[in-house]
Design a protein around this motif. Structure first.
Motif, PDB file in Angstrom:
ATOM      1  N   UNK A  97       0.907  -1.336   0.014  1.00  0.00           N
ATOM      2  CA  UNK A  97       0.138   0.148   0.042  1.00  0.00           C
ATOM      3  C   UNK A  97       1.044   1.351   0.040  1.00  0.00           C
ATOM      4  N   UNK A  98       2.264   1.075  -0.520  1.00  0.00           N
ATOM      5  CA  UNK A  98       2.950   2.187  -0.522  1.00  0.00           C
ATOM      6  C   UNK A  98       3.249   2.795  -1.912  1.00  0.00           C
ATOM      7  N   UNK A  99       3.277   4.095  -1.991  1.00  0.00           N
ATOM      8  CA  UNK A  99       3.493   4.836  -3.371  1.00  0.00           C
ATOM      9  C   UNK A  99       4.480   5.701  -3.180  1.00  0.00           C
ATOM     10  N   UNK A 100       5.373   6.149  -4.098  1.00  0.00           N
ATOM     11  CA  UNK A 100       6.459   6.900  -4.101  1.00  0.00           C
ATOM     12  C   UNK A 100       5.570   8.493  -4.006  1.00  0.00           C
ATOM     13  N   UNK A 101       6.457   9.409  -3.377  1.00  0.00           N
ATOM     14  CA  UNK A 101       6.000  10.728  -3.537  1.00  0.00           C
ATOM     15  C   UNK A 101       7.359  11.585  -3.291  1.00  0.00           C
ATOM     16  N   UNK A 102       7.218  12.810  -3.452  1.00  0.00           N
ATOM     17  CA  UNK A 102       8.321  13.844  -3.127  1.00  0.00           C
ATOM     18  C   UNK A 102       9.130  13.637  -1.928  1.00  0.00           C
ATOM     19  N   UNK A 103       8.422  13.183  -0.933  1.00  0.00           N
ATOM     20  CA  UNK A 103       8.910  13.264   0.423  1.00  0.00           C
ATOM     21  C   UNK A 103       9.188  11.883   0.722  1.00  0.00           C
ATOM     22  N   UNK A 104       9.149  11.139  -0.304  1.00  0.00           N
ATOM     23  CA  UNK A 104       9.439   9.589   0.256  1.00  0.00           C
ATOM     24  C   UNK A 104       8.010   8.805  -0.185  1.00  0.00           C
ATOM     25  N   UNK A 105       8.161   7.306   0.045  1.00  0.00           N
ATOM     26  CA  UNK A 105       7.176   6.662   0.112  1.00  0.00           C
ATOM     27  C   UNK A 105       5.937   7.232   1.174  1.00  0.00           C
ATOM     28  N   UNK A 106       4.486   7.068   0.709  1.00  0.00           N
ATOM     29  CA  UNK A 106       3.474   7.328   1.483  1.00  0.00           C
ATOM     30  C   UNK A 106       2.387   6.430   1.278  1.00  0.00           C
ATOM     31  N   UNK A 107       1.410   6.305   2.214  1.00  0.00           N
ATOM     32  CA  UNK A 107       0.474   5.270   2.068  1.00  0.00           C
ATOM     33  C   UNK A 107      -0.721   5.576   1.098  1.00  0.00           C
TER      34      UNK A 107
END
Length: 236
Positions: A97-107
């Motif tokens: 349930x993790x996805x990458x973002x500019x701040x790192x992985x988020x739920x």
């Protein structure tokens, strides 16, 4: 006890008692079948999963319930089943349930399933059935934990700085990690003996658990349990 009661009446009472017992057994069997049918697609309800390969952990949709009767408080189950709220911010297997973002992985909350709400009658039957699932009575019987007290500041430091529990768990809303269940309501939902026994030997309960065994001496385990008691009793 039936001395003086006519034979026919005794027979009638005996038949009535037998019928009542058979109805109770049948009702329990019906509930068990319903739970297995409706809950078994997401929750493990027997110990077979413990014999599976380690990748079983990655395929889970929900936590196992085969030892629910050793784990939960019945009154909490009854209430939660009617108004389910998420206990695991990142689901039962966080990498799924993790996805990458500019701040790192988020739920990625869009991938998290919602638990259906039951009406009061259904919740009561399901809670009663789950409380019969007690394969670890021996672990509970061997537990020596007696609820005690701990200072808020010391408990918080022990939970976070010393033991690192906040890397996976939250001890307050939105405070701490998300890969494990939140623990600020743990005291409300879990039996005290289970809390202590699970902290000490998580793999004895679930061989595929991701929870590490830290400082498992009795005093350290009981200190953590007392902190969960402290923060849990402050919850509404």
């Amino acid at each position: 006890m039936m001395k003086g009661i006519p034979v026919k009446l005794r027979l009638t009472l005996g038949i009535a008692a037998a019928l009542a017992a058979s109805v109770h057994v049948a009702a329990h069997a019906d509930t068990a079948a319903d739970v297995k049918q409706q809950c078994g697609s997401c929750h493990a309800l027997d110990r077979d999963y413990a014999k599976a390969a380690k990748h079983e952990r990655a395929e889970r949709k929900a936590p196992p319930l085969d030892f629910a009767g050793n784990k939960f408080r019945r009154e909490w189950l009854y209430s939660w089943l009617q108004n389910p709220v998420r206990l695991r911010p990142a689901g039962v297997f966080p990498p799924a349930h993790a996805k990458p973002s500019a701040d790192g992985d988020v739920v990625d909350t869009t991938t998290l399933a919602k638990h259906p709400a039951l009406d009061a009658a259904q919740a009561g039957k399901v809670a009663d059935y789950l409380m019969t699932l007690t394969p670890f009575d021996g672990l509970i019987a061997a537990e020596t934990y007696q609820p005690g007290t701990i200072a808020q500041r010391m408990g918080q430091m022990n939970f976070g700085k010393f033991k690192g529990c906040d890397g996976c768990h939250q001890d307050a809303p939105d405070t701490g990690g998300v890969s494990g269940p939140e623990l600020y309501t743990a005291w409300q939902r879990l039996q005290p003996a289970f809390i202590s026994a699970y902290i000490a030997q998580p793999a004895a309960w679930d061989p595929h658990t991701m929870m590490p065994v830290g400082d498992a001496n009795t005093a350290a385990v009981h200190k953590l349990a007392n902190y969960l008691k402290l923060i849990g009793e402050k919850q509404p």
